[in-house]
Design a protein around this motif. Structure first.
Motif, PDB file in Angstrom:
ATOM      1  N   GLY B  38      55.840  63.721  47.059  1.00 50.82           N
ATOM      2  CA  GLY B  38      56.809  64.669  47.616  1.00 50.82           C
ATOM      3  C   GLY B  38      57.866  63.961  48.434  1.00 50.82           C
ATOM      4  N   PHE B  39      57.445  62.946  49.197  1.00 48.26           N
ATOM      5  CA  PHE B  39      58.404  62.231  50.031  1.00 48.26           C
ATOM      6  C   PHE B  39      59.371  61.420  49.174  1.00 48.26           C
ATOM      7  N   GLY B  40      58.837  60.809  48.106  1.00 44.96           N
ATOM      8  CA  GLY B  40      59.687  60.048  47.193  1.00 44.96           C
ATOM      9  C   GLY B  40      60.779  60.929  46.602  1.00 44.96           C
ATOM     10  N   LEU B  41      60.379  62.146  46.192  1.00 43.94           N
ATOM     11  CA  LEU B  41      61.354  63.070  45.607  1.00 43.94           C
ATOM     12  C   LEU B  41      62.397  63.475  46.630  1.00 43.94           C
ATOM     13  N   LEU B  42      61.938  63.677  47.873  1.00 44.61           N
ATOM     14  CA  LEU B  42      62.857  64.059  48.948  1.00 44.61           C
ATOM     15  C   LEU B  42      63.913  62.975  49.149  1.00 44.61           C
ATOM     16  N   ALA B  43      63.428  61.718  49.223  1.00 48.78           N
ATOM     17  CA  ALA B  43      64.363  60.606  49.428  1.00 48.78           C
ATOM     18  C   ALA B  43      65.331  60.504  48.260  1.00 48.78           C
ATOM     19  N   LEU B  44      64.794  60.642  47.058  1.00 46.63           N
ATOM     20  CA  LEU B  44      65.614  60.517  45.853  1.00 46.63           C
ATOM     21  C   LEU B  44      66.684  61.598  45.805  1.00 46.63           C
ATOM     22  N   SER B  45      66.304  62.830  46.188  1.00 39.28           N
ATOM     23  CA  SER B  45      67.291  63.906  46.080  1.00 39.28           C
ATOM     24  C   SER B  45      68.396  63.732  47.114  1.00 39.28           C
ATOM     25  N   PHE B  46      68.045  63.227  48.305  1.00 39.06           N
ATOM     26  CA  PHE B  46      69.114  63.012  49.280  1.00 39.06           C
ATOM     27  C   PHE B  46      70.000  61.838  48.885  1.00 39.06           C
ATOM     28  N   PHE B  47      69.393  60.854  48.219  1.00 37.35           N
ATOM     29  CA  PHE B  47      70.183  59.737  47.694  1.00 37.35           C
ATOM     30  C   PHE B  47      71.208  60.258  46.685  1.00 37.35           C
ATOM     31  N   THR B  48      70.740  61.156  45.779  1.00 37.18           N
ATOM     32  CA  THR B  48      71.644  61.739  44.784  1.00 37.18           C
ATOM     33  C   THR B  48      72.755  62.531  45.458  1.00 37.18           C
ATOM     34  N   LEU B  49      72.367  63.301  46.469  1.00 42.51           N
ATOM     35  CA  LEU B  49      73.352  64.112  47.198  1.00 42.51           C
ATOM     36  C   LEU B  49      74.415  63.204  47.816  1.00 42.51           C
ATOM     37  N   TRP B  50      73.948  62.090  48.367  1.00 43.11           N
ATOM     38  CA  TRP B  50      74.853  61.159  49.035  1.00 43.11           C
ATOM     39  C   TRP B  50      75.814  60.531  48.035  1.00 43.11           C
ATOM     40  N   ILE B  51      75.260  60.103  46.884  1.00 39.62           N
ATOM     41  CA  ILE B  51      76.103  59.477  45.855  1.00 39.62           C
ATOM     42  C   ILE B  51      77.170  60.447  45.373  1.00 39.62           C
ATOM     43  N   LEU B  52      76.735  61.699  45.100  1.00 37.17           N
ATOM     44  CA  LEU B  52      77.670  62.647  44.510  1.00 37.17           C
ATOM     45  C   LEU B  52      78.662  63.164  45.529  1.00 37.17           C
ATOM     46  N   ASN B  53      78.275  63.189  46.795  1.00 34.96           N
ATOM     47  CA  ASN B  53      79.174  63.731  47.802  1.00 34.96           C
ATOM     48  C   ASN B  53      80.388  62.842  47.989  1.00 34.96           C
ATOM     49  N   SER B  54      80.182  61.535  47.772  1.00 34.69           N
ATOM     50  CA  SER B  54      81.320  60.641  47.950  1.00 34.69           C
ATOM     51  C   SER B  54      82.288  60.748  46.769  1.00 34.69           C
ATOM     52  N   ARG B  55      81.802  61.275  45.641  1.00 37.53           N
ATOM     53  CA  ARG B  55      82.685  61.392  44.478  1.00 37.53           C
ATOM     54  C   ARG B  55      82.645  62.819  43.964  1.00 37.53           C
ATOM     55  N   ALA B  56      83.474  63.675  44.502  1.00 33.73           N
ATOM     56  CA  ALA B  56      83.454  65.078  44.085  1.00 33.73           C
ATOM     57  C   ALA B  56      83.982  65.192  42.660  1.00 33.73           C
ATOM     58  N   GLY B  57      83.429  66.162  41.938  1.00 36.98           N
ATOM     59  CA  GLY B  57      83.919  66.422  40.584  1.00 36.98           C
ATOM     60  C   GLY B  57      83.424  65.443  39.550  1.00 36.98           C
ATOM     61  N   VAL B  58      82.330  64.756  39.842  1.00 35.17           N
ATOM     62  CA  VAL B  58      81.776  63.816  38.873  1.00 35.17           C
ATOM     63  C   VAL B  58      80.417  64.330  38.406  1.00 35.17           C
ATOM     64  N   VAL B  59      80.122  64.197  37.133  1.00 31.98           N
ATOM     65  CA  VAL B  59      78.785  64.495  36.642  1.00 31.98           C
ATOM     66  C   VAL B  59      78.117  63.175  36.309  1.00 31.98           C
ATOM     67  N   LEU B  60      76.902  62.983  36.821  1.00 33.89           N
ATOM     68  CA  LEU B  60      76.143  61.802  36.435  1.00 33.89           C
ATOM     69  C   LEU B  60      75.365  62.161  35.175  1.00 33.89           C
ATOM     70  N   VAL B  61      75.662  61.486  34.079  1.00 31.30           N
ATOM     71  CA  VAL B  61      74.983  61.796  32.824  1.00 31.30           C
ATOM     72  C   VAL B  61      74.055  60.650  32.475  1.00 31.30           C
ATOM     73  N   TYR B  62      72.819  60.980  32.134  1.00 31.08           N
ATOM     74  CA  TYR B  62      71.852  59.961  31.747  1.00 31.08           C
ATOM     75  C   TYR B  62      71.459  60.181  30.306  1.00 31.08           C
ATOM     76  N   LYS B  63      71.572  59.129  29.486  1.00 34.62           N
ATOM     77  CA  LYS B  63      71.230  59.260  28.080  1.00 34.62           C
ATOM     78  C   LYS B  63      69.761  58.897  27.911  1.00 34.62           C
ATOM     79  N   VAL B  64      68.922  59.872  27.615  1.00 31.42           N
ATOM     80  CA  VAL B  64      67.491  59.611  27.479  1.00 31.42           C
ATOM     81  C   VAL B  64      67.258  58.808  26.204  1.00 31.42           C
ATOM     82  N   GLY B  65      66.561  57.679  26.345  1.00 32.03           N
ATOM     83  CA  GLY B  65      66.256  56.835  25.201  1.00 32.03           C
ATOM     84  C   GLY B  65      67.464  56.090  24.675  1.00 32.03           C
ATOM     85  N   GLY B  66      68.587  56.154  25.399  1.00 32.88           N
ATOM     86  CA  GLY B  66      69.767  55.435  24.959  1.00 32.88           C
ATOM     87  C   GLY B  66      70.527  56.135  23.850  1.00 32.88           C
TER      88      GLY B  66
END
Lengths: 148, 499
Positions: B38-66
């Motif tokens: 639970g703590f790992g997920l908490l840290a990860l979600s705030f990390f994501t929030l931080w990354i995205l907050n600095s760049r508004a209007g961006v979608v982070l897209v991840y290609k599963v399996g390439g």
């Protein structure tokens, strides 16, 4: 498989004794050829679970549970899920989650398609053990209901 | 660089199966695995929030399996998902903390953790996925584990509630699946962005209306909007308190409100008709939920009806559809996640110590349980919308938006329901915490430390969530509501992120 009073008639037991191994073997075949022929982890897992369920119907609960206890089934089920997740996570070695990081090999050969056979084996463990557990659970619940 | 996105699913799934494998051996190990997950997920979600907050209007897209979308499956995280992820994972971590002590009285605590983590995997998956069928699969993972969690106590009443919930939930899932199948048959793709693009190029006409109705019924059932709400007042109170907090606090918002708004705003595109239906459903839920809540004497049942009413506010705001309204709706969603989970944890604390949750048998708990009483009062006042707590601002924004859009009567209704909300929460405060302590409860004790800590942090969050409209944090909500206002432009944004 010793003769017990539980279960069905001698005809059913004899036929079961002859076929159960073949059914199990067929399940293994379906799993291992999942990437080549129709079928795969799910179908093969169901067939393998059916072999045990067959045993349970013909010989009674105890005989089948001696071969595969509930605790063992739960262990195998978790192992399957963790194996699937690990194979997917090992894809990070190639840069992506679920990346097919093993050499693909020649098409239509048994050892080909990279991680797909591994995934099939993991799915077969998960589905087979899961289906068996569900069957056993329903059976136990049914019995306790009848006693009341 | 987006390699962290799949971990929103990997961590809870891995934790779930590891706990199930080794949890039997040691109770402490299961506790440790669950809380650290639970703590790992908490840290990860705030990390994501931080990354995205600095760049508004961006979608982070991840290609599963390439594999490149739309052929492969993709995960897409934008400002809206990252804000929701942070809320959900904050609440779930605190609930896990609370369960450390609370779940001791149940046997097989590790089974609880396994199911909890599976539910969390489903919810996180819904928020990170960019594929419509994946969304359905995660929806089912979350729903099925929640059916089991509602029945966790295995008493007759709980099993009945769980069965009812399972039947209604499966019906909802079938609607969603049918809707996805029809969309797939028309667009030949399951990628959400690609569906949006195809529908924009080839308008589907009547088929789209039918699909919209299916999704509205399916996600509406999951969100417990009023004609579809019958399962919620049974299911949410029957679950163990931490699960009630999760179900009412975040579950119905992710499976209902988030999925609904993502599908309608970003994929199908909202029409006036859909907005009008949302407006009606929202208003009816808001009013009916409040009236039904007043008459309840079971604490958790009252809170459950209150959830119906508050979800009504959020859907009403989305139905108004103006930028201010969506801003207010999202703000209320986050506020409600905090104070409703706090209130359910309070009810759990009362049940833990007083062994009853019937308001008629309680009273004067502020004597023995000052901590629970204080946090409970903060939560109640926040949900009733007393300034300067968070609930006041979000309701105010929704009412202002309604008036601004010309729905004067709806604004008035929202204000009146807010007074009703205050009425039944005052009833809760009065009957539970004030007055005289009944004879049997003379020796009542405060709950253990872990439970108190979880309630304290949530109470602080209720006090502080009003700050989200402060200039410093406003951009978080603003960029999240911009994601919905972008409408079908979502497709372009996702595809430009892939290139």
């Amino acid at each position: 498989m010793k003769e017990t009073r539980q279960g069905m008639t001698i005809i059913v037991k004899t036929i079961t004794r002859l076929t159960v191994g073949l059914i199990f073997l067929y399940g293994i075949y379906i799993v291992l050829h999942g990437h080549l022929t129709p079928g795969g982890g799910f179908a093969g897992g169901v067939i393998m679970a059916l072999a045990f369920i067959h045993l349970m119907i013909a010989f009674g609960k105890e005989t089948a549970l001696k071969k595969l206890s509930q605790a063992k089934a739960a262990f195998l089920e978790n192992l399957g899920a963790l194996m699937f997740l690990s194979v997917a996570a090992l894809g990070f070695s190639g840069g992506y989650f679920f990346y097919n990081f093993i050499k693909k090999g020649m098409p239509f050969h048994l050892l080909s398609a990279g991680i797909i056979p591994l995934c099939n084996i993991a799915i077969c463990l998960k589905v087979g053990a899961g289906l068996f557990s569900i069957f056993v659970t329903l059976l136990i619940l049914n019995n306790t209901g009848r006693k009341k | 660089m987006n390699n962290f996105i799949p971990f929103f699913v990997i961590i809870p799934l891995g934790a779930a199966f590891l706990i199930s494998l080794v949890g039997k051996l040691s109770r402490r190990l299961a506790d440790f695995l669950a809380t650290s997950g639970g703590f790992g997920l908490l840290a990860l979600s705030f990390f994501t929030l931080w990354i995205l907050n600095s760049r508004a209007g961006v979608v982070l897209v991840y290609k599963v399996g390439g594999w490149v979308p739309p052929i492969g499956i993709c995960m897409a995280v934008d400002n809206l998902s990252s804000l929701m992820l942070s809320t959900v994972n904050t609440v779930s971590f605190l609930v896990l903390l609370y369960s450390l002590s609370y779940m001791e009285k149940y046997t097989d605590k590790w089974k609880f953790y396994t199911l909890f983590m599976l539910m969390l995997a489903g919810m996180n998956g819904i928020m990170v996925t960019g594929d419509l069928f994946n969304l359905f699969v995660f929806l089912e993972i979350a729903s099925i584990s929640s059916y089991a969690l509602v029945a966790f106590g295995t008493e007759a009443e709980e099993l009945e509630a769980s069965f009812k919930y399972a039947v209604m939930g499966s019906l909802a899932s079938s609607f969603v699946l049918l809707g996805i199948a029809l969309l797939y048959s028309y667009t030949s793709t399951l990628n959400m962005a690609d569906i949006g693009r195809t529908l924009a190029a080839h308008p589907a006409g009547l088929l789209l209306n039918f699909v919209a109705v299916l999704f509205l019924a399916g996600f509406g059932l999951k969100a417990a909007l009023v004609p579809f709400h019958a399962w919620l007042p049974d299911a949410h109170p029957s679950a163990p308190a931490p699960i009630s907090a999760m179900l009412s606090g975040v579950f119905i918002k992710v499976l209902g409100v988030y999925a609904l708004s993502r599908v309608f705003f970003n994929i199908l595109g909202v029409s006036q008709g859909v907005l009008f239906i949302l407006l009606i459903l929202g208003t009816v839920s808001m009013v009916a939920g409040a009236f039904l809540a007043i008459g309840q004497s079971d604490i958790k049942r009252m809170f459950a009806y209150s959830s119906v009413s508050q979800i009504g506010y959020i859907i009403l705001a989305f139905g108004i559809g103006s930028p201010l309204a969506i801003f207010g709706g999202l703000f209320h969603l986050i506020n409600h996640a905090f104070f409703k989970s706090l209130l359910f944890l309070n009810s759990g604390a009362i049940e833990y110590s007083a062994e009853s949750r019937d308001l008629k048998k309680l009273g004067g708990l502020k004597e023995g349980m000052p901590f629970t009483a204080a946090t409970g009062i903060v939560g109640s006042l926040a949900i009733s919308g007393l300034p300067p707590l968070g609930g006041f601002f979000s309701k105010l924004i929704i009412i202002l938006a309604a008036v601004q859009a010309g729905y004067l009567w709806l604004g008035l209704a929202a204000a009146l329901v807010s007074i009703l909300t205050l009425a039944y929460y005052l009833k809760f405060i009065g009957f539970a915490f004030l007055g005289k302590l009944p004879e049997g409860l003379a020796k009542i004790k405060e709950v253990p430390l872990a439970m108190r800590l979880a309630m304290l942090i949530l109470a602080v969050a209720c006090l502080a969530s009003g700050l989200l409209v402060a200039p410093l944090f406003k951009s978080l909500l603003q960029s999240a509501s911009d994601c919905l206002l972008l409408g079908t432009g979502y497709a372009e944004r996702v595809f430009s992120a892939i290139r």
